[in-house]
Design a protein around this motif. Structure first.
Motif, short mmCIF file in Angstrom:
data_model
loop_
_atom_site.label_atom_id
_atom_site.label_comp_id
_atom_site.label_asym_id
_atom_site.label_seq_id
_atom_site.Cartn_x
_atom_site.Cartn_y
_atom_site.Cartn_z
N CYS A 47 1.14 -1.23 -0.30
CA CYS A 47 -0.60 -0.25 0.02
C CYS A 47 0.70 1.50 -0.65
CB CYS A 47 -0.67 -0.14 1.60
SG CYS A 47 -2.51 1.31 1.23
N ASP A 49 0.33 3.69 1.67
CA ASP A 49 0.58 4.02 2.78
C ASP A 49 1.49 4.01 3.40
OD1 ASP A 49 -2.17 3.92 6.36
OD2 ASP A 49 -0.25 3.71 6.47
N ALA A 72 -4.41 0.54 -1.39
CA ALA A 72 -4.89 -1.18 -0.64
C ALA A 72 -4.46 -2.79 -0.99
CB ALA A 72 -6.36 -1.12 -0.81
N HIS A 108 -1.69 -4.64 5.16
CA HIS A 108 -1.70 -3.37 6.47
C HIS A 108 -2.71 -2.99 7.09
CE1 HIS A 108 -2.35 0.75 5.58
NE2 HIS A 108 -2.16 0.23 4.49
N CYS A 111 -5.42 0.17 6.68
CA CYS A 111 -5.81 0.63 5.84
C CYS A 111 -6.52 1.27 5.32
CB CYS A 111 -5.42 -0.67 5.25
SG CYS A 111 -5.45 0.12 2.84
N GLY A 112 -6.56 2.71 4.76
CA GLY A 112 -7.69 3.61 4.61
C GLY A 112 -8.28 3.03 3.07
ZN LIG Z 1 -3.46 1.04 2.56
#
Ligand SMILES: [Zn+2]
Length: 217
Positions: A47, A49, A72, A108, A111-112
């Motif tokens: 991701c 992130d 994602a 992870h 995760c948004g």
């Molecule tokens: Zn994520």
């Protein structure tokens, strides 16, 4: 034009200077060899992130892993529709040109992108206002149904189930690429699912037979 670096850039430049002094300068020969080309054995799909940098988690040097990061950690299915298929292009390069031996999909914690897939909070938004994300995480819609059926759409349990399911979706989609499935069936390429959360610092690896993720010893 303002050429004074912003605070953010200044902090990056400080880091760059530390890297030059501690990471780059002492190993110049290694980096000179890399000028000729790269031979990473592993591709990692993770991701975007900021908490899950594969190079940091796996403590690898430049040249060791070929990385794609996106919202994602998704791999789309093999599609020949018009459009700019960034992940597919990177995958093609890793598999056909670099001939990596292994592809690791790493989901992870927190995760948004997975959370938005679960809540559908961006559904119906315009491109540039959430629509690109909504469209991208539609890749998770199929897996979402089962997660929602078991855990609902809210809470950490549902979110984690969605995060783990996302890894399996990407693995399944990887296998829709003929170049991937063919090499896998010939034993030339291995696909792995993994999961990492910065909060506990634990890497989990997926056992595809049982469908379970277990922490690495
Ligand atoms: Zn994520």
């Amino acid at each position: 034009m303002n050429t004074k670096p912003s605070l953010e850039l200044a902090s990056l430049i400080e880091g760059y200077r530390r890297f030059r002094a501690n990471g780059w300068n002492p190993r110049r020969e290694r980096w000179a060899a890399l000028r000729e080309g790269q031979e990473p054995r592993v591709m990692v799909i993770a991701c975007s992130d900021s908490r899950v940098d594969p190079a940091q988690i796996f403590d690898v040097d430049p040249g060791q892993i070929f990385v794609v990061r996106n919202v994602a950690a998704m791999v789309p299915p093999f599609e020949t529709s018009p459009g700019h298929h960034g992940v597919s292009a990177a995958l093609e390069f890793a598999v056909q040109v670099l001939r990596v031996r292994e592809i690791v999909v790493m989901g992870h914690g927190m995760c948004g992108g997975c959370k938005a897939a679960l809540t559908q909070e961006l559904a119906g938004t315009e491109p540039g206002k959430g629509g690109f994300i909504a469209d991208w995480i539609e890749l998770l819609d199929g897996a979402r149904e089962e997660v929602v059926h078991k855990h609902g759409t809210e809470g950490r349990e549902a979110e984690k189930a969605m995060e783990l399911a996302g890894v399996k979706v990407s693995l399944a989609n990887l296998r829709t690429f003929p170049c991937v499935s063919e090499l896998e069936s010939r034993g030339k390429l291995t696909l792995r699912g993994a999961f990492f959360a910065i909060s506990d610092g634990l890497l989990h690896v997926l056992d595809e037979e049982s469908g379970e993720f277990s922490p690495v010893e």
